[in-house]
Write an enzyme that holds these catalytic residues in place. Structure first.
Site, PDB file in Angstrom:
ATOM      1  N   ASN A 127      -4.110   5.435  15.673  1.00 31.53           N
ATOM      2  CA  ASN A 127      -4.932   5.020  14.681  1.00 31.53           C
ATOM      3  C   ASN A 127      -5.792   3.885  14.534  1.00 31.53           C
ATOM      4  OD1 ASN A 127      -4.702   6.943  12.989  1.00 31.53           O
ATOM      5  ND2 ASN A 127      -2.569   6.765  12.757  1.00 31.53           N
ATOM      6  N   CYS A 143       1.232  -1.390  15.620  1.00 31.31           N
ATOM      7  CA  CYS A 143       0.679  -1.449  13.966  1.00 31.31           C
ATOM      8  C   CYS A 143       0.333  -2.722  13.982  1.00 31.31           C
ATOM      9  CB  CYS A 143       2.365  -1.285  13.827  1.00 31.31           C
ATOM     10  SG  CYS A 143       2.865  -0.581  11.969  1.00 31.31           S
ATOM     11  N   CYS A 184       3.493   8.977   0.925  1.00 33.09           N
ATOM     12  CA  CYS A 184       4.868   7.676   1.433  1.00 33.09           C
ATOM     13  C   CYS A 184       4.154   6.555   1.426  1.00 33.09           C
ATOM     14  CB  CYS A 184       3.135   7.457   3.175  1.00 33.09           C
ATOM     15  SG  CYS A 184       3.952   6.545   4.820  1.00 33.09           S
ATOM     16  N   GLU A 223       1.007  -0.812   0.322  1.00 34.69           N
ATOM     17  CA  GLU A 223      -0.047  -0.081  -0.221  1.00 34.69           C
ATOM     18  C   GLU A 223       0.647   0.898   0.207  1.00 34.69           C
ATOM     19  OE1 GLU A 223      -3.847  -1.403   1.620  1.00 34.69           O
ATOM     20  OE2 GLU A 223      -2.491  -0.683   3.694  1.00 34.69           O
ATOM     21  N   GLY A 252       7.234  -1.274   6.717  1.00 30.93           N
ATOM     22  CA  GLY A 252       8.001  -2.344   6.423  1.00 30.93           C
ATOM     23  C   GLY A 252       8.956  -1.155   7.031  1.00 30.93           C
ATOM     24  N   GLU A 253      10.252  -2.233   6.959  1.00 29.61           N
ATOM     25  CA  GLU A 253      12.093  -1.102   7.619  1.00 29.61           C
ATOM     26  C   GLU A 253      12.941  -0.496   6.368  1.00 29.61           C
ATOM     27  OE1 GLU A 253      14.412   0.695   9.689  1.00 29.61           O
ATOM     28  OE2 GLU A 253      12.949   0.531  10.938  1.00 29.61           O
ATOM     29  N   CYS A 293       5.906  -4.473  15.200  1.00 25.64           N
ATOM     30  CA  CYS A 293       5.774  -3.930  16.108  1.00 25.64           C
ATOM     31  C   CYS A 293       3.990  -3.683  16.398  1.00 25.64           C
ATOM     32  CB  CYS A 293       6.283  -2.742  16.067  1.00 25.64           C
ATOM     33  SG  CYS A 293       8.001  -1.854  15.602  1.00 25.64           S
ATOM     34  N   SER A 325      10.854   6.191  14.669  1.00 27.45           N
ATOM     35  CA  SER A 325       9.962   5.650  15.308  1.00 27.45           C
ATOM     36  C   SER A 325       9.730   5.169  17.126  1.00 27.45           C
ATOM     37  CB  SER A 325       9.400   4.022  14.779  1.00 27.45           C
ATOM     38  OG  SER A 325       8.713   4.702  13.750  1.00 27.45           O
ATOM     39  N   PHE A 326      10.312   6.020  17.975  1.00 25.05           N
ATOM     40  CA  PHE A 326      10.947   5.634  19.464  1.00 25.05           C
ATOM     41  C   PHE A 326       9.197   5.264  20.575  1.00 25.05           C
ATOM     42  CE2 PHE A 326      12.128   7.624  23.090  1.00 25.05           C
ATOM     43  CZ  PHE A 326      13.922   7.549  22.743  1.00 25.05           C
ATOM     44  N   HIS A 327       8.013   6.213  20.333  1.00 25.35           N
ATOM     45  CA  HIS A 327       6.718   5.314  21.368  1.00 25.35           C
ATOM     46  C   HIS A 327       7.038   5.388  22.839  1.00 25.35           C
ATOM     47  CE1 HIS A 327       5.427   5.644  16.633  1.00 25.35           C
ATOM     48  NE2 HIS A 327       6.470   5.008  16.387  1.00 25.35           N
ATOM     49  N   CYS A 377       6.388  -7.057   7.165  1.00 31.11           N
ATOM     50  CA  CYS A 377       7.580  -5.398   8.207  1.00 31.11           C
ATOM     51  C   CYS A 377       7.944  -6.881   8.906  1.00 31.11           C
ATOM     52  CB  CYS A 377       6.708  -5.018   8.420  1.00 31.11           C
ATOM     53  SG  CYS A 377       7.571  -3.797   9.892  1.00 31.11           S
TER      54      CYS A 377
END
Length: 399
Positions: free
Chosen positions: A330, A143, A129, A116, A197-198, A140, A251-253, A136
């Site tokens: 989200n 996600c 994006c 996507e 993906g990373e 995570c 991507s800390f979070h 992935c």
């Protein structure tokens, strides 16, 4: 909260053999690779550099896919190219347009897999994006993409092809013979590697694709218009600055290793301390090119005032020029978390802002078509999973 979420091992791009008699795709090749493949297939070595420049401009500056339209090449040479080569990009399967104008594309790549791609229009920019992997490698737990197992890395052609596909849909290729500049108004002005993906587990292909996007004789984006988002593949972070030169987002979070081990399992390999040190050493970091900390707001998990103060302390301790993007979670079907309240998000932002850091709260875009941050997942590989299944795989216990 359990910390048993797995770390998926690095993978290589799966090589794909051309079918017998299949044409060679020129999309995604670096200038050097394009020169080599032209010479190997009959172009005279003395002419190869000139031919590379001509073909490159047709493909990437003007978006031409038919060799017969490349009018500054002889008819005989165009016929030779058409017999051996092709200019192929991912195929659009579906396009959805959100109420807010966000576009989500489902595109098919080699092997029948799908990824996507999301285009987000704003007043002063248009951001694409793009994805770097099918599925992935990181799992995570918050996600949606992370619940789809990794299938394979995308090739450089499949990565830059997403940009070309979006320019097709936006009808943004300039007329052949004309030239755009970095300052020209653009519908697609920015690229973020924040899709499926990373990116740093597919470094070479991402680098080659972004070099094409940056090329002054092609798509012509400046490096400040490209942002690569990583969950923290520490050994590749410095290499990103040296070989791509784009902006960096993390991507800390979470502000403690215990919580980040669950939310972002790669933290078990490179913890917060190691990640922050790599960011402090990032060659491109400066007040004008700050590192973006992405921080998804999860109710009761990482959204306390103590978390906000810890986040500030981390950044100050390592003296990292930074801004913090706060992302309201989200939600997706079966998600094991809930979005923080607006009051909690604003209180968190106020603490960061008071400490002297920019702390914008990202406005969710494309939620009605599942195109918002963390929601991407290809339709054909979307598993129907219960909440309990997802929580078990994510290592989250709500009991």
């Amino acid at each position: 909260m359990s910390t048993s979420a797995p770390i998926t091992q690095d993978v290589m791009t799966i090589p794909r053999k051309l079918p017998e008699g299949g044409k060679i795709n020129l999309v995604g090749l670096t200038r050097d690779q394009l020169r080599e493949v032209l010479i190997a297939n009959g172009t005279k070595e003395k002419q190869a550099k000139m031919r590379v420049g001509q073909i490159w401009q047709w493909i990437y500056q003007w978006g031409v896919r038919d060799f017969h339209e490349m009018t500054n090449l002889s008819k005989a040479y165009r016929a030779e190219l058409d017999e051996i080569f092709e200019i192929a990009i991912p195929e659009v399967i579906t396009k959805q347009v959100s109420e807010d104008g966000t576009r989500k594309y489902l595109v098919r790549i080699a092997g029948g897999h799908e990824v996507e791609v999301v285009y987000i229009p704003e007043e002063d920019r248009g951001t694409l994006c793009i994805s770097s992997q099918v599925g992935c490698t990181l799992t995570c737990s918050f996600c949606h993409t992370g619940t789809q197992k990794l299938v394979r890395n995308l090739t450089s052609a499949e990565i830059i092809g997403q940009v070309m596909m979006a320019r097709d849909d936006l009808n943004e290729w300039p007329t052949p013979g004309t030239r755009t500049t970095e300052d020209s108004p653009r519908l697609l002005s920015n690229i973020v590697l924040m899709g499926m993906g990373e990116p740093l587990y597919n470094f070479d292909n991402v680098r080659d694709a972004m070099k094409i996007a940056l090329d002054p004789e092609g798509i012509q984006l400046s490096r400040r218009r490209i942002t690569l988002s990583t969950s923290g593949v520490v050994p590749e972070i410095a290499r990103t600055a040296q070989e791509i030169g784009c902006l960096l987002a993390i991507s800390f979070h979470a502000t403690t290793d215990d919580v980040r081990d669950t939310l972002v399992p790669i933290n078990k390999r490179w913890n917060i301390e190691a990640l922050l040190q790599s960011l402090a050493d990032y060659p491109k970091v400066s007040n004008s090119e700050r590192i973006t900390f992405e921080y998804v707001m999860l109710q009761g998990v990482n959204d306390s005032k103590e978390d906000a103060h810890r986040l500030v302390d981390h950044i100050k301790r390592f003296n990292i020029p930074a801004k913090i993007n706060l992302i309201p979670f989200n939600e997706w079907p079966g998600a094991p978390y809930k979005r923080s309240s607006n009051n909690r998000i604003h209180a968190f932002a106020d603490i960061i802002h008071a400490a002297g850091y920019s702390s914008p709260i990202r406005k969710p875009r494309g939620e009605d078509i599942m195109a918002a941050c963390g929601q991407l997942k290809s339709a054909t590989e979307r598993a129907r999973k219960s909440r309990k299944q997802i929580e078990a795989e994510a290592g989250v216990s709500n009991g």
